[in-house]
Write an enzyme that holds these catalytic residues in place. Structure first.
Site, short mmCIF file in Angstrom:
data_model
loop_
_atom_site.label_atom_id
_atom_site.label_comp_id
_atom_site.label_asym_id
_atom_site.label_seq_id
_atom_site.Cartn_x
_atom_site.Cartn_y
_atom_site.Cartn_z
N PRO A 290 0.78 -1.24 0.00
CA PRO A 290 0.00 0.00 0.00
C PRO A 290 0.81 1.29 0.00
CG PRO A 290 -0.05 -1.01 2.17
CD PRO A 290 0.66 -1.98 1.28
N PHE A 291 2.14 1.20 0.23
CA PHE A 291 2.94 2.42 0.30
C PHE A 291 4.17 2.34 -0.60
CE2 PHE A 291 0.60 2.08 4.32
CZ PHE A 291 -0.11 3.28 4.27
N GLU B 136 4.34 -0.22 5.04
CA GLU B 136 4.12 0.46 6.33
C GLU B 136 3.95 1.97 6.20
OE1 GLU B 136 6.09 0.74 10.84
OE2 GLU B 136 7.08 -0.44 9.29
N LYS C 35 5.04 -4.40 13.48
CA LYS C 35 5.97 -5.27 14.21
C LYS C 35 5.36 -6.65 14.25
CE LYS C 35 9.79 -3.48 15.24
NZ LYS C 35 10.06 -3.49 13.80
#
Length: 427
Positions: free
Chosen positions: A213-214, A231, A247
């Site tokens: 997504p990034f 992230e 994490k």
């Protein structure tokens, strides 16, 4: 200051491919792609900014103050990055390790041309000085042919050997047992020297493997980033601030039952949960420094999210800020992100510097944008290839969180799992 035009696209996917090919002609490029991964707090499917009208490039000395002044002066869209070594501006720290990439510590630019895609709706924001180029640009984009060059195998070397890695993790565990830290993110570099690559092709390949997504394709003259990051570091929407640290990592399996079991095992894994919760506490503390009193909340704790290559454990922490809180103040008081440092943050960063052998630079920093209204969205630079075209140095790093429950051999295996996509693309 900007002219805004709206267009409906018949095929947004094809347009994105052509747009990226067209964009690479410019000296400065930031291309952000969500890969249609519609998670919470998503604003756009794709954003592209090209061609600097103004820019700021600096080392870490007073970097956040310089960025704050630049943002206040422009009050426009700004795109760029914060490197990990800006920690030396926020704290009394230093970076002395090997650096083959030589990226500036901070770089942002005010683009002449900006493309924002949501669904099939495209917004074009052009500075008025180049408004007459819009139709010509759209024609040029439509004529772009999209193809990949043949893959070239690259000889990748490892900065820290397996045995050395295990020894260093043992040292970190001694720090944890003494109470110096609770957790630290320990990273190692893979690199290649004197290599020529086609950065757009590398980006397309790494993005296709992971579809995160990034994802980011970044170019600043000779410096390139090809990122398949899953992230988010931090986002601001009006008075709301959102941080989503990752994490906890588990393998994907082709067998549906095994894959579901892997996902459940991650959710139940006490080591992974404790890692995540420690960083949630750190992020809550960081956000509280600019938050309206009592407004910091954990929106989701230890949620499990599935990506093409791995399952990840993600938490979402939010806060409210006063409307006049500057965007740079929020970035400065939360950077570097806790998921890439550890807890307590300063002690972890000091120990990281002693044990790692590569200056992190843009790796484990953040790429994103600030809007004219002072909103922003930044990723965490992980699962990424970095490249200096001038000295032909290529680098990618991977890491894992070391806690009291860590087993050095398993941490090493986690690093190799995270490196898998980069090896597939480059070898």
């Amino acid at each position: 200051m900007r002219t805004i035009h709206l267009h409906s696209l018949e095929n947004p996917t094809a347009f994105k491919e052509q747009l990226l090919s067209w964009a690479d002609q410019f000296r400065e490029v930031v291309y952000l792609d969500s890969n249609a991964y519609h998670q919470n707090h998503s604003s756009y499917d794709m954003v592209l900014a090209v061609e600097a009208f103004t820019a700021i490039k600096t080392d870490y000395h007073n970097a956040f103050e310089d960025l704050n002044q630049y943002q206040q002066q422009t009050k426009d869209w700004l795109f760029g990055y914060l490197s990990y070594d800006l920690k030396n501006d926020t704290e009394d720290l230093f970076s002395k390790n090997h650096d083959g990439l030589h990226f500036p510590d901070l770089f942002f630019f005010q683009p002449k041309k900006l493309f924002l895609l949501k669904g099939n709706q495209l917004e074009l924001h052009y500075l008025r000085m180049c408004d007459d180029e819009m139709e010509e640009d759209l024609e040029a984009i439509a004529q772009q042919s999209v193809f990949l060059q043949p893959k070239v195998g690259i000889d990748i070397q490892q900065r820290i050997s397996k045995n050395n890695y295990i020894d260093k993790v043992e040292v970190m565990l001694e720090h944890i047992q003494r109470g110096d830290i609770y957790e630290a993110n320990f990273c190692m570099e893979f690199y290649a020297e004197n290599v020529g690559i086609e950065p757009v092709d590398v980006y397309k390949r790494i993005n296709a493997i992971s579809e995160p997504p990034f994802a980011v394709y970044f170019k600043n003259n000779i410096h390139y980033l090809m990122s398949a990051s899953p992230e988010r570091y931090i986002k601001r929407e009006g008075n709301k601030v959102i941080s989503q640290p990752i994490k906890g990592t588990a393998k994907r399996y082709e067998d549906e039952a095994l894959d579901e079991q892997s996902k459940n095992d991650l959710f139940e894994n006490q080591k992974e949960r404790s890692e995540n919760i420690m960083i949630v506490d750190l992020v809550r503390n960081d956000l509280s420094r600019t938050a309206v009193k009592g407004s910091v909340e954990v929106e989701e704790l230890c949620g499990i999210y599935t990506f093409k290559q791995v399952h990840q454990m993600i938490s979402t922490i939010t806060s409210e800020v006063e409307h006049n809180t500057s965007p740079v103040a929020i970035l400065q008081t939360t950077f570097p992100m806790g998921s890439m440092t550890g807890a307590p943050k300063i002690s972890a960063m000091q120990i990281i510097e002693q044990l790692e052998e590569t200056k992190r630079g843009l790796y484990s920093g953040a790429v994103g944008y600030i809007t004219p209204e002072g909103n922003f969205d930044f990723n965490v630079v992980i699962r990424s290839v970095l490249y200096n075209k001038e000295n032909k140095y290529l680098s990618f790093s991977v890491g894992s969180a070391i806690t009291f429950l860590s087993e050095p051999e398993k941490e090493y295996e986690e690093c190799l799992l995270k490196a898998k996509a980069m090896f597939e693309v480059l070898r």
